[in-house]
Enzyme design. Structure first.
Site: not given
Ligand code: NAP
Length: 246
Positions: A141, A155
């Site tokens: 990501s 995350y």
């Protein structure tokens, strides 16, 4: 050339789009999921309608025995693997680090880090046995380089770990003819935002992206498929950001 691939988290979102794009290219696909058996079965049906072999395989990527079984079932059903997409991942509701429970942190790192490492490990074991070599694509990501302050630094850190995994493993497996790359999506319109407690996140924040909108799962799948394909035969240890300029 027809390939055989396994996509973790292939039942929904980016994994689903990747599995279906692969099927339309004539590739056989193993579709892993953890809970949504109906969604996985629907992906398998759509892949079969495209004329390829497909199989749905339940398994939690954070559980070693599940991951080992998942790879065994995939090769039993479809034959030796040529490519693996390490895609399954989770987010949690937006929060500052100081308010995150240890249970949340543990699950985040178990699924996104341990899960990715276990799947990449099995992929390495299987693909190095394939005389044709292979390709591993890790779905990371842009959070890995943004840090996601005030939203989810847990995350972001988990994705930083998978970037390091892609770098190191690409060097480990190069001599075996196995390429390892990562795709870093930006804000993509999937159900992951609802699972993080903010269903309209992609819609609400899309206009703030340089390209003025959120991306689609299909746009991310394009990059994943290219990295799995022979068209990227000299590409390893690379990162493709599919993030609308973010
Ligand atoms: P999604 O729509 O929520 O789909 C997640 C998929 O992962 C589902 O197939 C789900 O299976 C599976 N999964 C979740 N936990 C699992 C586990 N423990 N074991 C096995 N499978 C599991 O997510 P997405 O947006 O497509 O995200 C896919 C990847 O892209 C993730 O790694 C995510 O971090 C990354 N990413 C997404 C975005 C974005 O904006 N969407 C941005 C950057 C990176 P079930 O259907 O059974 O629940």
């Amino acid at each position: 050339m027809g390939k055989t691939i396994l996509v973790t988290g292939g039942s929904r979102g980016i994994g689903r789009a990747t599995a279906l794009k692969a099927a339309r290219l004539g590739w056989s696909v193993a579709v892993n999921y953890v809970r949504d058996a109906d969604a996985a079965a629907e992906v398998v049906r759509e892949a079969e309608r495209a004329g390829v072999k497909a199989v749905a395989i339940q398994g939690d990527v954070a559980v070693e025995a599940d991951v080992i079984r998942m790879f065994a079932q995939a090769t039993e059903a479809l034959g030796p693997l040529d490519g693996v997409v390490v895609n399954a991942g989770i987010v949690a509701p937006a929060s500052k680090l100081q308010d995150m429970s240890v249970e949340r942190l543990r699950r985040m790192f178990e699924v996104n880090v341990l899960g990715a490492y276990l799947c990449a490990r099995e992929a390495a074991r299987h693909l190095t046995k394939n005389a044709k070599g292979g390709s591993i694509v890790i779905v990371s990501s842009v959070a890995a380089r943004l840090g996601s302050p005030g939203e989810y630094v847990d995350y972001a850190g988990s994705k930083g770990a998978t970037d390091s995994l892609a770098l190191g493993l690409s060097k480990e497996l190069g001599p075996d003819g196995v390429r390892v790359n990562a795709v870093r999506p930006g804000l993509i319109d999937t159900e992951i935002h609802a699972s993080g407690g903010y269903a309209t996140r992609a819609l609400d924040l899309g206009s703030k992206m340089p390209l003025g909108r959120a991306g689609t799962a299909e746009e991310v799948a394009e990059a994943v498929i290219w990295l799995l394909s022979d068209a990227s035969s000299y590409v390893t240890g690379s990162f493709i950001d599919v993030a609308g300029g973010r």
